[in-house]
Motif scaffolding. Sequence first.
Motif, PDB file in Angstrom:
ATOM      1  N   THR A 229       0.837  -1.197   0.000  1.00  0.00           N
ATOM      2  CA  THR A 229       0.000   0.000   0.000  1.00  0.00           C
ATOM      3  C   THR A 229       0.874   1.249   0.000  1.00  0.00           C
ATOM      4  OG1 THR A 229      -0.170  -0.131   2.420  1.00  0.00           O
ATOM      5  CG2 THR A 229      -1.943  -1.132   1.136  1.00  0.00           C
ATOM      6  N   LYS A 230       0.278   2.390  -0.370  1.00  0.00           N
ATOM      7  CA  LYS A 230       1.056   3.609  -0.541  1.00  0.00           C
ATOM      8  C   LYS A 230       0.718   4.687   0.478  1.00  0.00           C
ATOM      9  CE  LYS A 230       1.186   2.713  -5.533  1.00  0.00           C
ATOM     10  NZ  LYS A 230       0.732   3.188  -6.859  1.00  0.00           N
ATOM     11  N   THR A 231      -0.443   4.603   1.084  1.00  0.00           N
ATOM     12  CA  THR A 231      -0.860   5.593   2.058  1.00  0.00           C
ATOM     13  C   THR A 231      -1.437   4.895   3.283  1.00  0.00           C
ATOM     14  OG1 THR A 231      -3.125   5.758   1.216  1.00  0.00           O
ATOM     15  CG2 THR A 231      -1.472   7.192   0.193  1.00  0.00           C
ATOM     16  N   ARG A 232      -1.621   5.654   4.351  1.00  0.00           N
ATOM     17  CA  ARG A 232      -2.225   5.077   5.548  1.00  0.00           C
ATOM     18  C   ARG A 232      -3.663   4.642   5.283  1.00  0.00           C
ATOM     19  NH1 ARG A 232       0.057   7.930  11.042  1.00  0.00           N
ATOM     20  NH2 ARG A 232       2.238   8.051  10.398  1.00  0.00           N
ATOM     21  N   SER A 233      -4.358   5.414   4.464  1.00  0.00           N
ATOM     22  CA  SER A 233      -5.749   5.057   4.135  1.00  0.00           C
ATOM     23  C   SER A 233      -5.805   3.715   3.410  1.00  0.00           C
ATOM     24  CB  SER A 233      -6.386   6.153   3.269  1.00  0.00           C
ATOM     25  OG  SER A 233      -6.485   7.361   3.988  1.00  0.00           O
ATOM     26  N   GLU A 234      -4.876   3.495   2.477  1.00  0.00           N
ATOM     27  CA  GLU A 234      -4.836   2.217   1.767  1.00  0.00           C
ATOM     28  C   GLU A 234      -4.471   1.083   2.717  1.00  0.00           C
ATOM     29  OE1 GLU A 234      -2.523   2.041  -1.779  1.00  0.00           O
ATOM     30  OE2 GLU A 234      -3.405   3.857  -2.641  1.00  0.00           O
ATOM     31  N   ALA A 235      -3.557   1.360   3.653  1.00  0.00           N
ATOM     32  CA  ALA A 235      -3.170   0.337   4.629  1.00  0.00           C
ATOM     33  C   ALA A 235      -4.369  -0.043   5.500  1.00  0.00           C
ATOM     34  CB  ALA A 235      -2.021   0.848   5.496  1.00  0.00           C
ATOM     35  N   ILE A 236      -5.177   0.966   5.865  1.00  0.00           N
ATOM     36  CA  ILE A 236      -6.381   0.693   6.662  1.00  0.00           C
ATOM     37  C   ILE A 236      -7.363  -0.151   5.854  1.00  0.00           C
ATOM     38  CG2 ILE A 236      -8.406   1.751   7.741  1.00  0.00           C
ATOM     39  CD1 ILE A 236      -6.572   4.168   8.388  1.00  0.00           C
ATOM     40  N   ALA A 237      -7.546   0.205   4.560  1.00  0.00           N
ATOM     41  CA  ALA A 237      -8.453  -0.560   3.706  1.00  0.00           C
ATOM     42  C   ALA A 237      -7.983  -2.005   3.573  1.00  0.00           C
ATOM     43  CB  ALA A 237      -8.550   0.097   2.321  1.00  0.00           C
ATOM     44  N   TYR A 238      -6.675  -2.176   3.438  1.00  0.00           N
ATOM     45  CA  TYR A 238      -6.099  -3.525   3.357  1.00  0.00           C
ATOM     46  C   TYR A 238      -6.384  -4.291   4.645  1.00  0.00           C
ATOM     47  CZ  TYR A 238      -2.569  -7.212   2.855  1.00  0.00           C
ATOM     48  OH  TYR A 238      -1.928  -8.423   2.768  1.00  0.00           O
ATOM     49  N   ALA A 239      -6.176  -3.630   5.777  1.00  0.00           N
ATOM     50  CA  ALA A 239      -6.379  -4.281   7.073  1.00  0.00           C
ATOM     51  C   ALA A 239      -7.825  -4.705   7.268  1.00  0.00           C
ATOM     52  CB  ALA A 239      -5.943  -3.333   8.191  1.00  0.00           C
ATOM     53  N   VAL A 240      -8.749  -3.835   6.874  1.00  0.00           N
ATOM     54  CA  VAL A 240     -10.173  -4.151   7.017  1.00  0.00           C
ATOM     55  C   VAL A 240     -10.558  -5.312   6.109  1.00  0.00           C
ATOM     56  CG1 VAL A 240     -12.517  -3.285   6.631  1.00  0.00           C
ATOM     57  CG2 VAL A 240     -10.823  -1.825   7.756  1.00  0.00           C
ATOM     58  N   ARG A 241     -10.087  -5.268   4.846  1.00  0.00           N
ATOM     59  CA  ARG A 241     -10.438  -6.310   3.893  1.00  0.00           C
ATOM     60  C   ARG A 241      -9.889  -7.667   4.321  1.00  0.00           C
ATOM     61  NH1 ARG A 241      -7.863  -8.551  -0.126  1.00  0.00           N
ATOM     62  NH2 ARG A 241      -6.145  -7.074  -0.048  1.00  0.00           N
ATOM     63  N   ASN A 242      -8.730  -7.658   4.985  1.00  0.00           N
ATOM     64  CA  ASN A 242      -8.087  -8.901   5.368  1.00  0.00           C
ATOM     65  C   ASN A 242      -8.321  -9.272   6.835  1.00  0.00           C
ATOM     66  OD1 ASN A 242      -6.430  -9.860   2.956  1.00  0.00           O
ATOM     67  ND2 ASN A 242      -5.847  -7.711   3.058  1.00  0.00           N
ATOM     68  N   ASN A 243      -9.277  -8.579   7.459  1.00  0.00           N
ATOM     69  CA  ASN A 243      -9.650  -8.894   8.849  1.00  0.00           C
ATOM     70  C   ASN A 243      -8.479  -8.817   9.816  1.00  0.00           C
ATOM     71  OD1 ASN A 243     -12.359  -9.548   8.069  1.00  0.00           O
ATOM     72  ND2 ASN A 243     -11.602 -11.524   7.328  1.00  0.00           N
ATOM     73  N   LEU A 244      -7.613  -7.828   9.612  1.00  0.00           N
ATOM     74  CA  LEU A 244      -6.462  -7.644  10.495  1.00  0.00           C
ATOM     75  C   LEU A 244      -6.791  -6.719  11.663  1.00  0.00           C
ATOM     76  CD1 LEU A 244      -3.556  -7.236   7.916  1.00  0.00           C
ATOM     77  CD2 LEU A 244      -4.400  -9.310   9.008  1.00  0.00           C
ATOM     78  N   VAL A 245      -7.853  -5.934  11.514  1.00  0.00           N
ATOM     79  CA  VAL A 245      -8.264  -5.032  12.598  1.00  0.00           C
ATOM     80  C   VAL A 245      -9.760  -5.217  12.867  1.00  0.00           C
ATOM     81  CG1 VAL A 245      -6.466  -3.345  12.094  1.00  0.00           C
ATOM     82  CG2 VAL A 245      -8.688  -3.145  10.960  1.00  0.00           C
TER      83      VAL A 245
END
Length: 245
Positions: A229-245
């Motif tokens: 990911t390139k931004t914090r927002s993308e990292a958050i989206a990744y985390a949500v999609r992958n059930n990391l948070v």
Amino acid sequence: MEFSGVEAVADESGLESGAPMAVSSREQLVRHLALAAAANNVPAALRLLAEYVGAAHFLFARCDLIQEQGLDFIVSSDWPFDLVRRIGSELASNYAKSTELEKCLSLLTPNFSLLPDDVLVPEQISRQYCSLTVCIGRTRYTLLLLFVEGIILSQDRLREVGLLATYLAGFKQTPDARAERDFELTERELECLFWIAEGKTSDEIAVILGISRNTINNYITSVMRKTGTKTRSEAIAYAVRNNLV
């Protein structure tokens, strides 16, 4: 991985890995696909999907491994090897450029692209190819299809093939540590990912975890590198999609 030139060898399911079985209806496809999956005959299953939609060649890839060294991202393919090697760099480039939102929106949506002008394609095969991205658990897969010039692929059948490719990807999924990208994140990185998802700044996270702001930023940079990911927002989206948070 399997590429072109594989000999036809019949297995216990009665399916041949070197030649597709004729299917004319969705019911036949599902029945034969189940047989291929039960025999763990992924190339035969992919040939069934390709034939059903009218495609001539298939390539099934693991998206999370596309940017790794070599061709380990390929699950199975009957594309010519030189073309596989070249398309790998194209896929890696496109995957790196797309945002997390674009990756999500592309799921189960047929996308048509052109192969580079300087690559050789099999005789009578179009330079245009179709890609279908599916998601199973935390892993994305892409099915790329080559087809004969002049053939128009059925949109309805492409959508059906996308759904069935999801089934095939789920059957193929294994608990490989390399496949689970979050296993690469350290405990501290996961903590930082959790807190930025909660809307905390680096200064606030530093206070919460009792470490310096620079260290927090280093952890977050590492998270974005590992998740692509390139931004914090993308990292958050990744985390949500992958059930990391």
